[in-house]
Scaffold this motif. Structure first.
Motif, short mmCIF file in Angstrom:
data_model
loop_
_atom_site.label_atom_id
_atom_site.label_comp_id
_atom_site.label_asym_id
_atom_site.label_seq_id
_atom_site.Cartn_x
_atom_site.Cartn_y
_atom_site.Cartn_z
N MET A 1 0.83 -1.20 0.00
CA MET A 1 0.00 0.00 0.00
C MET A 1 0.87 1.25 0.00
N THR A 2 1.92 1.25 0.80
CA THR A 2 2.83 2.39 0.84
C THR A 2 3.50 2.58 -0.51
N ALA A 3 3.95 1.50 -1.13
CA ALA A 3 4.59 1.59 -2.45
C ALA A 3 3.60 2.10 -3.49
N THR A 4 2.37 1.62 -3.44
CA THR A 4 1.35 2.06 -4.39
C THR A 4 1.05 3.53 -4.23
N LEU A 5 0.87 3.98 -2.98
CA LEU A 5 0.57 5.39 -2.76
C LEU A 5 1.76 6.28 -3.09
N ASN A 6 2.98 5.81 -2.84
CA ASN A 6 4.15 6.58 -3.26
C ASN A 6 4.20 6.68 -4.78
N GLY A 7 3.88 5.58 -5.47
CA GLY A 7 3.83 5.62 -6.92
C GLY A 7 2.80 6.62 -7.42
N LEU A 8 1.63 6.61 -6.79
CA LEU A 8 0.59 7.58 -7.16
C LEU A 8 1.03 9.01 -6.90
N LYS A 9 1.71 9.21 -5.78
CA LYS A 9 2.18 10.55 -5.43
C LYS A 9 3.13 11.08 -6.50
N TYR A 10 4.09 10.26 -6.92
CA TYR A 10 5.04 10.71 -7.92
C TYR A 10 4.42 10.81 -9.31
N LEU A 11 3.42 9.99 -9.59
CA LEU A 11 2.68 10.12 -10.85
C LEU A 11 1.95 11.46 -10.88
N MET A 12 1.29 11.82 -9.78
CA MET A 12 0.59 13.11 -9.72
C MET A 12 1.56 14.27 -9.86
N LEU A 13 2.72 14.16 -9.23
CA LEU A 13 3.72 15.22 -9.35
C LEU A 13 4.19 15.34 -10.79
N ALA A 14 4.46 14.22 -11.45
CA ALA A 14 4.90 14.25 -12.85
C ALA A 14 3.81 14.84 -13.75
N LEU A 15 2.56 14.44 -13.54
CA LEU A 15 1.46 15.00 -14.33
C LEU A 15 1.30 16.50 -14.08
N CYS A 16 1.45 16.90 -12.83
CA CYS A 16 1.34 18.31 -12.46
C CYS A 16 2.43 19.14 -13.16
N VAL A 17 3.65 18.67 -13.10
CA VAL A 17 4.77 19.36 -13.76
C VAL A 17 4.56 19.37 -15.28
N GLY A 18 4.10 18.24 -15.82
CA GLY A 18 3.83 18.17 -17.26
C GLY A 18 2.76 19.16 -17.69
N MET A 19 1.70 19.28 -16.90
CA MET A 19 0.64 20.25 -17.23
C MET A 19 1.15 21.68 -17.10
N ALA A 20 1.95 21.95 -16.09
CA ALA A 20 2.51 23.29 -15.93
C ALA A 20 3.36 23.65 -17.14
N CYS A 21 4.18 22.72 -17.59
CA CYS A 21 5.03 22.96 -18.77
C CYS A 21 4.17 23.16 -20.02
N THR A 22 3.12 22.37 -20.16
CA THR A 22 2.22 22.49 -21.32
C THR A 22 1.54 23.86 -21.32
N ILE A 23 1.04 24.27 -20.17
CA ILE A 23 0.37 25.57 -20.07
C ILE A 23 1.34 26.71 -20.39
N LEU A 24 2.52 26.67 -19.79
CA LEU A 24 3.51 27.73 -20.02
C LEU A 24 3.96 27.77 -21.48
N TYR A 25 4.21 26.61 -22.06
CA TYR A 25 4.65 26.55 -23.46
C TYR A 25 3.57 27.09 -24.39
N THR A 26 2.34 26.65 -24.18
CA THR A 26 1.25 27.07 -25.06
C THR A 26 1.00 28.57 -24.92
N CYS A 27 1.00 29.07 -23.73
CA CYS A 27 0.78 30.52 -23.53
C CYS A 27 1.92 31.35 -24.13
N SER A 28 3.14 30.83 -24.06
CA SER A 28 4.27 31.60 -24.60
C SER A 28 4.35 31.53 -26.13
#
Length: 155
Positions: free
Chosen positions: A35-62
Motif C-alpha cells: 500500500m505504501t509503495a502504491t501510494l508513493n507511486g501515485l504521489k510521484y505520478l501526480m507530481l509528474a502529471l502536475c509538472v507536465g501540465m505546468a510545462c504544457t500551459i507555459l509553453y502554449t501561452c508563450s
C-alpha cells in the motif's frame, strides 16, 4: 503495545500457533508495504502529471498566446468547456467535503477552475504527500478531522 508491535501471547506448547501468528503478522506487513509503495507511486505520478501540465500551459501561452481568443471558441470548444467544468464541479464537491477550512476550499476552487488538470494533480499530490504512513485509501478520500485549535478558530 504500540502500533505495529508484536505482542507476546501465551503459548500452549503448540509451535503451529506461533507459525500461524508469524505468517499473519508478516502478511499484514507485506500488505502495508504494498500500500505504501502504491501510494508513493501515485504521489510521484501526480507530481509528474502536475509538472507536465505546468510545462504544457507555459509553453502554449508563450507560443500561441491566450487561450481565450475568439477563433478558438468554435465547433467543439463549447462541448469541451462544458465537459471540463462538469468534471471540475464533481472534483470540487469532493474537495469541499474533504477540506475543513474555507480558505483552503476557496484556494483549491480557484486552482481547479482556473488551471484545470494542473490544479487537480497538484491537489491530489498535496493530499498524498501529507499522508503519514498510509494504511488505506480512505485517508486520501475522506475528510480529515479538525484539530482542537481549528475547532476553536472556525467553530
Amino acid at each position: 503495545a504500540g502500533r505495529g508491535a508484536i505482542e507476546a501471547q501465551p503459548n500452549d506448547g503448540d509451535d503451529g500457533d506461533d507459525a500461524l501468528a508469524f505468517l499473519r503478522f508478516r502478511r499484514r506487513g507485506v500488505r502495508a508495504g504494498r500500500m505504501t509503495a502504491t501510494l508513493n507511486g501515485l504521489k510521484y505520478l501526480m507530481l509528474a502529471l502536475c509538472v507536465g501540465m505546468a510545462c504544457t500551459i507555459l509553453y502554449t501561452c508563450s507560443t500561441v498566446g491566450t487561450p481565450f481568443k475568439r477563433e478558438y471558441l468554435v465547433d467543439w470548444m463549447p462541448a469541451t468547456l462544458i465537459d471540463f467544468y462538469v468534471n471540475v464541479t464533481v472534483l470540487l464537491c469532493w474537495v469541499w467535503y474533504k477540506e475543513t477550512s474555507w480558505v483552503a476550499r476557496l484556494l483549491w476552487t480557484a486552482l481547479l477552475v482556473c488551471l484545470g488538470s494542473f490544479g487537480t494533480t497538484a491537489y491530489v499530490f498535496v493530499q498524498l504527500a501529507a499522508m503519514d504512513n498510509p494504511k488505506s485509501v480512505q485517508k486520501l478520500l475522506l475528510r480529515k478531522q479538525r484539530s482542537n485549535y481549528e475547532n476553536l478558530l472556525i467553530g
